[in-house]
Design an enzyme around this catalytic site. Structure first.
Site, PDB file in Angstrom:
ATOM      1  N   ARG A 171       0.834  -1.209   0.000  1.00 57.30           N
ATOM      2  CA  ARG A 171       0.000   0.000   0.000  1.00 57.30           C
ATOM      3  C   ARG A 171       0.871   1.263   0.000  1.00 57.30           C
ATOM      4  NH1 ARG A 171      -4.060  -2.308   4.038  1.00 57.30           N
ATOM      5  NH2 ARG A 171      -3.454  -0.864   5.664  1.00 57.30           N
ATOM      6  N   ARG A 175       9.786   6.365  -2.982  1.00 55.36           N
ATOM      7  CA  ARG A 175      10.017   7.312  -4.079  1.00 55.36           C
ATOM      8  C   ARG A 175      11.464   7.798  -4.095  1.00 55.36           C
ATOM      9  NH1 ARG A 175       5.162  10.263  -2.352  1.00 55.36           N
ATOM     10  NH2 ARG A 175       3.362   9.173  -3.218  1.00 55.36           N
ATOM     11  N   ARG A 247      -8.144  -6.026  14.688  1.00 57.37           N
ATOM     12  CA  ARG A 247      -7.437  -5.122  15.597  1.00 57.37           C
ATOM     13  C   ARG A 247      -8.398  -3.991  15.936  1.00 57.37           C
ATOM     14  NH1 ARG A 247      -3.232  -6.907  18.113  1.00 57.37           N
ATOM     15  NH2 ARG A 247      -2.041  -4.945  18.070  1.00 57.37           N
ATOM     16  N   ARG A 277       0.792   6.254  16.357  1.00 61.77           N
ATOM     17  CA  ARG A 277       0.860   7.586  15.766  1.00 61.77           C
ATOM     18  C   ARG A 277       0.071   8.582  16.604  1.00 61.77           C
ATOM     19  NH1 ARG A 277      -2.848   6.609  10.246  1.00 61.77           N
ATOM     20  NH2 ARG A 277      -4.619   5.703  11.327  1.00 61.77           N
ATOM     21  N   GLU A 298      -2.736   7.101  19.301  1.00 59.95           N
ATOM     22  CA  GLU A 298      -3.458   5.933  18.775  1.00 59.95           C
ATOM     23  C   GLU A 298      -2.742   4.645  19.185  1.00 59.95           C
ATOM     24  OE1 GLU A 298      -4.614   6.719  14.733  1.00 59.95           O
ATOM     25  OE2 GLU A 298      -4.660   4.592  14.264  1.00 59.95           O
ATOM     26  N   TYR A 346     -10.172  -4.822   4.351  1.00 62.97           N
ATOM     27  CA  TYR A 346      -9.819  -3.419   4.555  1.00 62.97           C
ATOM     28  C   TYR A 346     -10.232  -2.664   3.292  1.00 62.97           C
ATOM     29  CZ  TYR A 346      -7.709   0.965   5.399  1.00 62.97           C
ATOM     30  OH  TYR A 346      -7.559   2.312   5.586  1.00 62.97           O
ATOM     31  N   ASP A 348     -10.797   1.265   1.609  1.00 66.03           N
ATOM     32  CA  ASP A 348     -10.811   2.718   1.694  1.00 66.03           C
ATOM     33  C   ASP A 348     -12.196   3.226   1.314  1.00 66.03           C
ATOM     34  OD1 ASP A 348      -8.334   3.602   2.657  1.00 66.03           O
ATOM     35  OD2 ASP A 348      -7.368   3.172   0.733  1.00 66.03           O
TER      36      ASP A 348
HETATM   37  P1  FAD Z   1     -18.639   1.201   8.595  1.00 67.33           P
HETATM   38  O1  FAD Z   1     -18.258   2.627   8.489  1.00 67.33           O
HETATM   39  O2  FAD Z   1     -17.961   0.383   9.627  1.00 67.33           O
HETATM   40  O3  FAD Z   1     -20.223   1.139   8.845  1.00 67.33           O
HETATM   41  C1  FAD Z   1     -20.887  -0.029   9.284  1.00 67.33           C
HETATM   42  C2  FAD Z   1     -21.994   0.402  10.247  1.00 67.33           C
HETATM   43  O4  FAD Z   1     -22.834  -0.728  10.537  1.00 67.33           O
HETATM   44  C3  FAD Z   1     -21.470   0.894  11.592  1.00 67.33           C
HETATM   45  O5  FAD Z   1     -21.939   2.197  11.851  1.00 67.33           O
HETATM   46  C4  FAD Z   1     -22.037  -0.112  12.602  1.00 67.33           C
HETATM   47  O6  FAD Z   1     -22.384   0.488  13.840  1.00 67.33           O
HETATM   48  C5  FAD Z   1     -23.275  -0.624  11.878  1.00 67.33           C
HETATM   49  N1  FAD Z   1     -23.722  -1.957  12.293  1.00 67.33           N
HETATM   50  C6  FAD Z   1     -22.980  -3.099  12.356  1.00 67.33           C
HETATM   51  N2  FAD Z   1     -23.751  -4.142  12.747  1.00 67.33           N
HETATM   52  C7  FAD Z   1     -25.012  -3.661  12.918  1.00 67.33           C
HETATM   53  C8  FAD Z   1     -26.264  -4.269  13.310  1.00 67.33           C
HETATM   54  N3  FAD Z   1     -26.370  -5.581  13.555  1.00 67.33           N
HETATM   55  N4  FAD Z   1     -27.354  -3.478  13.397  1.00 67.33           N
HETATM   56  C9  FAD Z   1     -27.281  -2.141  13.125  1.00 67.33           C
HETATM   57  N5  FAD Z   1     -26.112  -1.519  12.742  1.00 67.33           N
HETATM   58  C10 FAD Z   1     -25.001  -2.283  12.637  1.00 67.33           C
HETATM   59  N6  FAD Z   1     -10.495   5.215   4.241  1.00 67.33           N
HETATM   60  C11 FAD Z   1     -10.061   6.179   3.417  1.00 67.33           C
HETATM   61  O7  FAD Z   1     -10.484   6.244   2.255  1.00 67.33           O
HETATM   62  N7  FAD Z   1      -9.159   7.131   3.833  1.00 67.33           N
HETATM   63  C12 FAD Z   1      -8.656   7.123   5.101  1.00 67.33           C
HETATM   64  O8  FAD Z   1      -7.830   7.977   5.448  1.00 67.33           O
HETATM   65  C13 FAD Z   1      -9.097   6.114   5.993  1.00 67.33           C
HETATM   66  N8  FAD Z   1      -8.630   6.082   7.247  1.00 67.33           N
HETATM   67  C14 FAD Z   1      -9.030   5.091   8.068  1.00 67.33           C
HETATM   68  C15 FAD Z   1      -8.495   5.056   9.359  1.00 67.33           C
HETATM   69  C16 FAD Z   1      -8.852   4.060  10.223  1.00 67.33           C
HETATM   70  C17 FAD Z   1      -8.277   4.045  11.616  1.00 67.33           C
HETATM   71  C18 FAD Z   1      -9.719   3.020   9.775  1.00 67.33           C
HETATM   72  C19 FAD Z   1     -10.051   1.858  10.668  1.00 67.33           C
HETATM   73  C20 FAD Z   1     -10.287   3.052   8.514  1.00 67.33           C
HETATM   74  C21 FAD Z   1      -9.944   4.084   7.643  1.00 67.33           C
HETATM   75  N9  FAD Z   1     -10.496   4.180   6.368  1.00 67.33           N
HETATM   76  C22 FAD Z   1     -10.052   5.160   5.518  1.00 67.33           C
HETATM   77  C23 FAD Z   1     -11.530   3.221   5.890  1.00 67.33           C
HETATM   78  C24 FAD Z   1     -12.987   3.713   6.131  1.00 67.33           C
HETATM   79  O9  FAD Z   1     -13.214   3.852   7.506  1.00 67.33           O
HETATM   80  C25 FAD Z   1     -13.953   2.678   5.511  1.00 67.33           C
HETATM   81  O10 FAD Z   1     -13.766   2.647   4.123  1.00 67.33           O
HETATM   82  C26 FAD Z   1     -15.447   2.956   5.740  1.00 67.33           C
HETATM   83  O11 FAD Z   1     -15.727   3.232   7.080  1.00 67.33           O
HETATM   84  C27 FAD Z   1     -16.267   1.752   5.316  1.00 67.33           C
HETATM   85  O12 FAD Z   1     -17.646   2.037   5.403  1.00 67.33           O
HETATM   86  P2  FAD Z   1     -18.699   0.898   5.686  1.00 67.33           P
HETATM   87  O13 FAD Z   1     -20.044   1.520   5.562  1.00 67.33           O
HETATM   88  O14 FAD Z   1     -18.419  -0.318   4.871  1.00 67.33           O
HETATM   89  O15 FAD Z   1     -18.436   0.438   7.210  1.00 67.33           O
HETATM   90  N1  UDP Z   2       3.546   1.090   8.222  1.00 71.65           N
HETATM   91  C1  UDP Z   2       4.708   1.093   8.946  1.00 71.65           C
HETATM   92  N2  UDP Z   2       5.218   2.296   9.345  1.00 71.65           N
HETATM   93  C2  UDP Z   2       4.621   3.477   9.084  1.00 71.65           C
HETATM   94  C3  UDP Z   2       3.423   3.467   8.335  1.00 71.65           C
HETATM   95  C4  UDP Z   2       2.903   2.246   7.922  1.00 71.65           C
HETATM   96  O1  UDP Z   2       5.262   0.055   9.236  1.00 71.65           O
HETATM   97  O2  UDP Z   2       5.150   4.530   9.499  1.00 71.65           O
HETATM   98  C5  UDP Z   2       2.996  -0.227   7.796  1.00 71.65           C
HETATM   99  C6  UDP Z   2       1.958  -0.763   8.810  1.00 71.65           C
HETATM  100  O3  UDP Z   2       2.108  -2.166   8.891  1.00 71.65           O
HETATM  101  C7  UDP Z   2       0.644  -0.378   8.182  1.00 71.65           C
HETATM  102  C8  UDP Z   2       0.961  -0.527   6.690  1.00 71.65           C
HETATM  103  O4  UDP Z   2       2.332  -0.108   6.551  1.00 71.65           O
HETATM  104  O5  UDP Z   2      -0.398  -1.229   8.586  1.00 71.65           O
HETATM  105  C9  UDP Z   2       0.071   0.302   5.771  1.00 71.65           C
HETATM  106  O6  UDP Z   2       0.219   1.672   6.097  1.00 71.65           O
HETATM  107  P1  UDP Z   2      -0.977   2.700   6.026  1.00 71.65           P
HETATM  108  O7  UDP Z   2      -0.446   4.048   6.316  1.00 71.65           O
HETATM  109  O8  UDP Z   2      -1.733   2.456   4.771  1.00 71.65           O
HETATM  110  O9  UDP Z   2      -1.844   2.225   7.280  1.00 71.65           O
HETATM  111  P2  UDP Z   2      -3.298   2.660   7.772  1.00 71.65           P
HETATM  112  O10 UDP Z   2      -3.431   4.148   7.595  1.00 71.65           O
HETATM  113  O11 UDP Z   2      -4.230   1.871   6.955  1.00 71.65           O
HETATM  114  O12 UDP Z   2      -3.284   2.279   9.205  1.00 71.65           O
END
Ligand code: FAD
Ligand code: UDP
Length: 381
Positions: A171, A175, A247, A277, A298, A346, A348
């Site tokens: 991912r 560069r 996780r 982070r 975090e 996972y 986005d």
């Molecule tokens: P979710 O957002 O998880 O929605 C599912 C919903 O279903 C939840 O609100 C939950 O409460 C509900 N639910 C579950 N079971 C039930 C039930 N039985 N009854 C009623 N409700 C229920 N993506 C990016 O593009 N850019 C980013 O920078 C980025 N950063 C991220 C950072 C973190 C720490 C994480 C974990 C993810 C990140 N993502 C990012 C990914 C992004 O969060 C997901 O793409 C997005 O949330 C997925 O949407 P979803 O609707 O599939 O799931």
């Molecule tokens: N990663 C790492 N060091 C960093 C940033 C990322 O080792 O400083 C690794 C880590 O295992 C992470 C993966 O690269 O899960 C993907 O990074 P990304 O920034 O996409 O993670 P996310 O934002 O999804 O947590």
């Protein structure tokens, strides 16, 4: 038709919008007390800073259709994600770029020299990297791997990088110029008023009724023509094959004055720093000014029954269990499994939205052809 959508995240919201526009009646069930799932953002009452409650979210995509789609529902501001990392007592630029390489090795290499240099320290005996560690050793060599990836990854995933798939590291780019944009995508931005208003707009339609604080279980399926379920696939089946591994994250808030770290995201590569982070949320909205600042440290750990599932682990054990759940899901006729939890991947935001748009098109085709709506619209295996 009369549909239930379980979950008010991006997947549920896009699907609700598309099905409602086509004249269907939708009830959305959301167990939390708010919409937008993990993309939920909210202006902090105390400081006025826009907070991403479930971790920082940056919108980035190469998909023009998705970019145009989300821009219909909110105003996006230009935003480029530039991440720093603290490792071995110094601050470096990420993703690994020419600045990182020159600073780490105390050199003044140009792009061609840097490429040759990295090739000389990388492990060229690895042909097809199988694990995260092999991938890192092949691409950047032992020093950079240990400084930037090894400790961070052990903290993030709780297992050795020798057990993780190479795909996780793929991912991130490496560069040989000074470009420190964390993402390679053509479109990148931040919604001016956060993500929640996008989901609100997606679900504002006379045919859509949203029930917050309302969980949905398999027994309620009989009340609807079809259910689109975006919750955890194992939960739908009452965990009868066991729990899929995730996780979870703990975000520990601190309030400070002025500017805490000078950037939105600072990673911590050393294993002895317990958090992965620190994000400082006002830097995600550089067009705003705030006297105070809010940061979140975090911490990543194993997800237990009462925690929010964040990252699907997908090691070998989980994959075998997932396959059993997939078979069970395919045997159902009135339920489709979607989104990051329904397909245990996972995803986005842009992929989530693209898949929800695709699911709505496939649903229309099934209805037109009088066929069952499929259990999955993508292969989750
Ligand atoms: P979710 O957002 O998880 O929605 C599912 C919903 O279903 C939840 O609100 C939950 O409460 C509900 N639910 C579950 N079971 C039930 C039930 N039985 N009854 C009623 N409700 C229920 N993506 C990016 O593009 N850019 C980013 O920078 C980025 N950063 C991220 C950072 C973190 C720490 C994480 C974990 C993810 C990140 N993502 C990012 C990914 C992004 O969060 C997901 O793409 C997005 O949330 C997925 O949407 P979803 O609707 O599939 O799931
Ligand atoms: N990663 C790492 N060091 C960093 C940033 C990322 O080792 O400083 C690794 C880590 O295992 C992470 C993966 O690269 O899960 C993907 O990074 P990304 O920034 O996409 O993670 P996310 O934002 O999804 O947590």
């Amino acid at each position: 038709m009369n549909f239930a959508i379980v979950g008010a995240g991006f997947t549920g919201a896009v699907l609700a919008q598309e099905l409602a526009k086509a004249g269907h009646t939708i009830e959305v069930f959301e167990s939390r007390n708010h919409i937008a799932g993990n993309c939920y953002s909210q202006r902090d009452e105390q400081t006025g800073v826009m907070i991403h409650n479930y971790g920082p979210h940056i919108f980035h995509t190469d998909n023009e259709e998705v970019w145009n789609y989300v821009n219909q529902f909110t105003e996006f501001m230009p935003y480029i994600n530039r991440v720093k990392t603290t490792s071995q007592g110094q601050v470096f630029s990420l993703p690994i770029n020419l600045h990182t390489i020159n600073q780490y090795f105390n050199k003044t290499l140009n792009p061609i020299e840097a490429k040759t240099f990295i090739q000389s320290i990388a492990d060229t005996t690895i042909e097809e990297p199988q694990s995260f560690e092999e991938q890192a050793m092949k691409f950047v060599g032992k020093n950079l791997y240990e400084a930037f990836f090894k400790g961070y990854t052990i903290k993030q995933w709780g297992v050795s990088p020798t057990e993780l798939p190479a795909s996780i590291l793929k991912r991130l780019p490496v560069r040989f110029n000074y470009d420190d944009n964390y993402f390679n995508h053509k479109y990148q931005g931040m919604p001016k008023e956060g993500y929640t208003p996008i989901v609100e707009a997606l679900m504002s339609h006379d045919n859509i009724q949203v029930h917050l604080n309302t969980g949905f279980n398999a027994d309620q399926t009989k009340d609807f023509d079809h259910v689109f379920y975006t919750g955890p696939i194992d939960a739908w089946f009452n965990y009868e094959e066991g729990r899929l591994g995730y996780r979870t994250l703990d975000f520990v808030r601190e309030d400070h004055q002025d500017d805490y770290q000078g950037c939105a995201v600072m990673n911590y590569g050393d294993q002895d720093v317990p958090y992965t982070r620190i994000s400082e949320h006002k830097h995600f909205a550089p067009w705003e000014t705030h006297e105070q600042t809010v940061i979140f440290k975090e911490y990543s750990r194993e997800c237990t029954e009462s925690d929010i599932p964040y990252y699907p682990i997908r090691l070998v054990n989980e994959k075998a269990m997932l396959n059993t759940y997939i078979e069970k899901a395919k045997a159902q006729t009135k339920v489709s499994f979607l989104g990051r939890l329904g397909t245990y991947r996972y995803l986005d935001m842009d992929v989530t939205i693209a898949e929800a748009l695709d699911a709505s098109q496939k649903t229309f085709k099934s209805i037109a052809g009088k066929a069952d709506i499929p259990a999955f619209f993508v292969d989750p295996a």
